[in-house]
Design a protein around this motif. Structure first.
Motif, mmCIF file in Angstrom:
data_model
loop_
_atom_site.group_PDB
_atom_site.id
_atom_site.type_symbol
_atom_site.label_atom_id
_atom_site.label_comp_id
_atom_site.label_asym_id
_atom_site.label_seq_id
_atom_site.Cartn_x
_atom_site.Cartn_y
_atom_site.Cartn_z
ATOM 1 N N GLN A 138 0.857 -1.184 0.000
ATOM 2 C CA GLN A 138 0.000 0.000 0.000
ATOM 3 C C GLN A 138 0.896 1.238 0.000
ATOM 4 O OE1 GLN A 138 -2.680 0.011 3.395
ATOM 5 N NE2 GLN A 138 -4.331 0.919 2.195
ATOM 6 N N ASP A 139 0.804 2.018 -1.081
ATOM 7 C CA ASP A 139 1.505 3.294 -1.161
ATOM 8 C C ASP A 139 0.858 4.197 -0.108
ATOM 9 O OD1 ASP A 139 3.636 4.342 -2.753
ATOM 10 O OD2 ASP A 139 2.232 5.660 -3.822
ATOM 11 N N TRP A 140 1.668 4.868 0.732
ATOM 12 C CA TRP A 140 1.119 5.449 1.973
ATOM 13 C C TRP A 140 1.883 6.715 2.328
ATOM 14 C CZ3 TRP A 140 -3.387 4.048 3.782
ATOM 15 C CH2 TRP A 140 -3.742 4.278 5.114
ATOM 16 N N HIS A 141 1.518 7.801 1.610
ATOM 17 C CA HIS A 141 2.297 9.043 1.746
ATOM 18 C C HIS A 141 1.717 10.008 2.765
ATOM 19 C CE1 HIS A 141 4.582 7.753 -1.675
ATOM 20 N NE2 HIS A 141 3.610 7.895 -2.547
ATOM 21 N N THR A 142 2.623 10.803 3.326
ATOM 22 C CA THR A 142 2.185 11.907 4.204
ATOM 23 C C THR A 142 1.596 13.016 3.330
ATOM 24 O OG1 THR A 142 4.292 13.036 3.954
ATOM 25 C CG2 THR A 142 4.100 11.476 5.808
ATOM 26 N N PRO A 143 0.764 13.886 3.912
ATOM 27 C CA PRO A 143 0.423 15.112 3.187
ATOM 28 C C PRO A 143 1.725 15.885 2.948
ATOM 29 C CG PRO A 143 -0.958 14.841 5.166
ATOM 30 C CD PRO A 143 0.139 13.809 5.243
ATOM 31 N N GLY A 144 1.822 16.575 1.812
ATOM 32 C CA GLY A 144 3.020 17.358 1.520
ATOM 33 C C GLY A 144 4.239 16.488 1.257
ATOM 34 N N HIS A 145 4.023 15.276 0.799
ATOM 35 C CA HIS A 145 5.133 14.340 0.553
ATOM 36 C C HIS A 145 6.084 14.879 -0.519
ATOM 37 C CE1 HIS A 145 7.015 10.455 -0.711
ATOM 38 N NE2 HIS A 145 6.990 10.290 0.598
ATOM 39 N N VAL A 146 7.358 14.541 -0.349
ATOM 40 C CA VAL A 146 8.402 15.056 -1.258
ATOM 41 C C VAL A 146 8.198 14.600 -2.712
ATOM 42 C CG1 VAL A 146 10.045 13.148 -0.934
ATOM 43 C CG2 VAL A 146 10.914 15.467 -1.370
ATOM 44 N N SER A 147 7.446 13.513 -2.939
ATOM 45 C CA SER A 147 7.227 13.027 -4.311
ATOM 46 C C SER A 147 6.067 13.754 -5.005
ATOM 47 C CB SER A 147 6.938 11.524 -4.311
ATOM 48 O OG SER A 147 5.626 11.254 -3.836
ATOM 49 N N PHE A 148 5.400 14.650 -4.296
ATOM 50 C CA PHE A 148 4.259 15.353 -4.897
ATOM 51 C C PHE A 148 4.744 16.629 -5.585
ATOM 52 C CE2 PHE A 148 1.182 13.753 -1.302
ATOM 53 C CZ PHE A 148 1.327 12.451 -1.764
ATOM 54 N N ALA A 149 4.308 16.854 -6.810
ATOM 55 C CA ALA A 149 4.660 18.088 -7.528
ATOM 56 C C ALA A 149 4.229 19.310 -6.712
ATOM 57 C CB ALA A 149 4.006 18.096 -8.902
ATOM 58 N N LEU A 186 17.000 15.136 -5.891
ATOM 59 C CA LEU A 186 16.999 15.111 -4.426
ATOM 60 C C LEU A 186 18.270 14.401 -3.965
ATOM 61 C CD1 LEU A 186 13.240 14.151 -3.830
ATOM 62 C CD2 LEU A 186 14.276 16.426 -3.724
ATOM 63 N N GLU A 187 18.499 14.384 -2.674
ATOM 64 C CA GLU A 187 19.725 13.767 -2.147
ATOM 65 C C GLU A 187 19.900 12.336 -2.639
ATOM 66 O OE1 GLU A 187 20.248 13.922 2.187
ATOM 67 O OE2 GLU A 187 19.724 16.050 1.950
ATOM 68 N N ARG A 243 3.229 -1.181 4.134
ATOM 69 C CA ARG A 243 3.073 0.209 3.686
ATOM 70 C C ARG A 243 4.435 0.797 3.386
ATOM 71 N NH1 ARG A 243 -1.694 1.855 7.986
ATOM 72 N NH2 ARG A 243 -3.420 1.175 6.660
ATOM 73 N N LYS A 244 4.430 1.720 2.448
ATOM 74 C CA LYS A 244 5.704 2.285 1.991
ATOM 75 C C LYS A 244 5.492 3.714 1.519
ATOM 76 C CE LYS A 244 4.846 0.342 -2.513
ATOM 77 N NZ LYS A 244 4.581 1.627 -3.170
ATOM 78 N N GLY A 245 6.570 4.500 1.575
ATOM 79 C CA GLY A 245 6.489 5.901 1.146
ATOM 80 C C GLY A 245 5.958 6.798 2.248
ATOM 81 N N TYR A 246 6.008 6.306 3.497
ATOM 82 C CA TYR A 246 5.459 7.079 4.623
ATOM 83 C C TYR A 246 6.490 8.013 5.243
ATOM 84 C CZ TYR A 246 7.501 2.907 6.726
ATOM 85 O OH TYR A 246 8.339 1.873 7.035
ATOM 86 N N ARG A 247 7.738 7.951 4.765
ATOM 87 C CA ARG A 247 8.728 8.935 5.232
ATOM 88 C C ARG A 247 8.569 10.178 4.353
ATOM 89 N NH1 ARG A 247 11.491 3.701 5.590
ATOM 90 N NH2 ARG A 247 12.332 3.400 7.677
ATOM 91 N N LYS A 248 8.293 11.311 5.003
ATOM 92 C CA LYS A 248 7.885 12.502 4.248
ATOM 93 C C LYS A 248 8.930 12.959 3.228
ATOM 94 C CE LYS A 248 5.690 16.989 4.909
ATOM 95 N NZ LYS A 248 5.262 18.020 5.872
ATOM 96 N N GLN A 249 10.199 12.753 3.539
ATOM 97 C CA GLN A 249 11.268 13.288 2.693
ATOM 98 C C GLN A 249 11.835 12.251 1.719
ATOM 99 O OE1 GLN A 249 11.634 16.381 2.545
ATOM 100 N NE2 GLN A 249 10.565 16.939 4.429
ATOM 101 N N MET A 250 11.214 11.088 1.620
ATOM 102 C CA MET A 250 11.759 10.067 0.725
ATOM 103 C C MET A 250 10.637 9.258 0.086
ATOM 104 S SD MET A 250 14.631 7.173 1.464
ATOM 105 C CE MET A 250 14.799 7.777 3.088
ATOM 106 N N ASP A 251 10.775 9.001 -1.224
ATOM 107 C CA ASP A 251 9.764 8.162 -1.869
ATOM 108 C C ASP A 251 10.162 6.690 -1.725
ATOM 109 O OD1 ASP A 251 7.438 7.635 -3.166
ATOM 110 O OD2 ASP A 251 8.041 8.398 -5.128
ATOM 111 N N SER A 252 9.237 5.812 -1.998
ATOM 112 C CA SER A 252 9.546 4.385 -1.980
ATOM 113 C C SER A 252 8.691 3.669 -3.007
ATOM 114 C CB SER A 252 9.286 3.787 -0.600
ATOM 115 O OG SER A 252 9.685 2.431 -0.593
ATOM 116 N N TYR A 253 9.271 3.340 -4.147
ATOM 117 C CA TYR A 253 8.540 2.522 -5.115
ATOM 118 C C TYR A 253 8.596 1.064 -4.683
ATOM 119 C CZ TYR A 253 9.033 6.617 -8.187
ATOM 120 O OH TYR A 253 8.990 7.867 -8.722
ATOM 121 N N SER A 254 9.777 0.680 -4.196
ATOM 122 C CA SER A 254 9.973 -0.721 -3.841
ATOM 123 C C SER A 254 9.288 -1.069 -2.528
ATOM 124 C CB SER A 254 11.479 -0.993 -3.713
ATOM 125 O OG SER A 254 11.692 -2.201 -3.030
ATOM 126 N N ALA A 255 8.817 -2.288 -2.449
ATOM 127 C CA ALA A 255 8.224 -2.790 -1.212
ATOM 128 C C ALA A 255 9.296 -3.186 -0.200
ATOM 129 C CB ALA A 255 7.335 -3.994 -1.519
#
Ligand code: VGL
Ligand code: ZN
Length: 243
Positions: free
Chosen positions: A84-95, A109-110, A144-156
């Motif tokens: 389950q892709d699971w992002h914070t509001p204001g996630h770094v992967s959002f335009a 990004l870094e 769940r993945k992608g829940y770290r606000k400053q980092m994306d996660s495609y991989s499980a």
């Protein structure tokens, strides 16, 4: 002569057997060896969530069409894991987090180049829910993945820096699974990255291609298949699996 006739008959019969055996082998090859999932096989159902379905925030073409197939395949596996892709509001992967940037543009990004997406799969929103027709009641784990606000996660398995872990590699190892079959959305992002990481942690990996759909931005789909082939990820079809 009796003997001659016998040996003639014999050779004809042997010949016929040889011909039919060859025909059977060709047929089996054409169909591919069908695999029956066993106790060391696990099906990874990647991100079958509303936001990736037509009508969602980041729709994948025909994303809805895979759902009945995923259900059917899952029923044939003893072990199933959902992601389950699971992002914070204001996630770094959002335009929307990057002033002046639009979806499908990139930023550096870094941890590398990040494709920017429309806001999607925000924690606790309906877009992040699984598709209503996804029926895999025996799934053993939701990762769940992608829940770290400053980092994306495609991989499980690992987030975009390749180091931050979701814990899945440890779980799979602990459970003794050896081969991961992948289905879901999207072929060229979360499915691909998960399959590549499965290989990195020493697992067999097979993508069931007709039970996946891709986004295909800037040639990403072709690139993904190339990378997966190089990494030894098998590309199979749902008809290669028997229940
Ligand atoms: C995905 C883009 C952004 C995916 C997730 O599930 O493939 N793609 N977030
Ligand atoms: Zn995402």
């Amino acid at each position: 002569m009796v003997t001659d006739r016998r040996s003639f008959l014999k050779s004809t019969v042997v010949g016929a057997v040889a011909v039919s055996a060859a025909a059977a082998a060709t047929k089996a090859e054409a169909q591919g060896a069908r695999v029956k999932p066993g106790p060391r096989d696990v099906l990874l159902v990647v991100d079958v969530q509303n936001d990736f379905i037509p009508g969602g925030a980041l729709p994948v073409q025909e994303g809805d069409l895979i759902v009945p197939l995923v259900n059917r395949l899952a029923a044939g596996f003893d072990h199933v894991i959902l992601t389950q892709d699971w992002h914070t509001p204001g996630h770094v992967s959002f335009a929307s987090t990057h002033p002046g940037k639009k979806p499908f543009e990139t930023v550096k990004l870094e941890y590398g180049t990040q494709v920017l997406w429309p806001d999607h799969c925000v924690q606790g929103t309906p877009g992040a829910d699984f598709h209503k027709d996804l029926k895999v009641p025996h799934a053993e784990l939701i990762i769940r993945k992608g829940y770290r606000k400053q980092m994306d996660s495609y991989s499980a398995f690992y987030e975009a820096d390749g180091k931050a872990t979701t814990g899945l590699a440890g779980y799979v190892k602990d459970r003794g699974f050896q081969q991961v079959y992948l289905v879901g959305l999207a072929t060229d992002f979360c499915v691909c990255w998960s399959a590549l990481d499965a290989r990195k942690v020493g697992l067999g990996a097979a993508v069931i291609e007709d039970a996946c759909r891709g986004i295909d931005t800037n040639g990403s789909l072709g690139k993904a298949w190339d990378q997966m082939a190089k990494a030894g990820v098998k590309r199979i079809r749902s008809t290669d699996i028997t229940a």
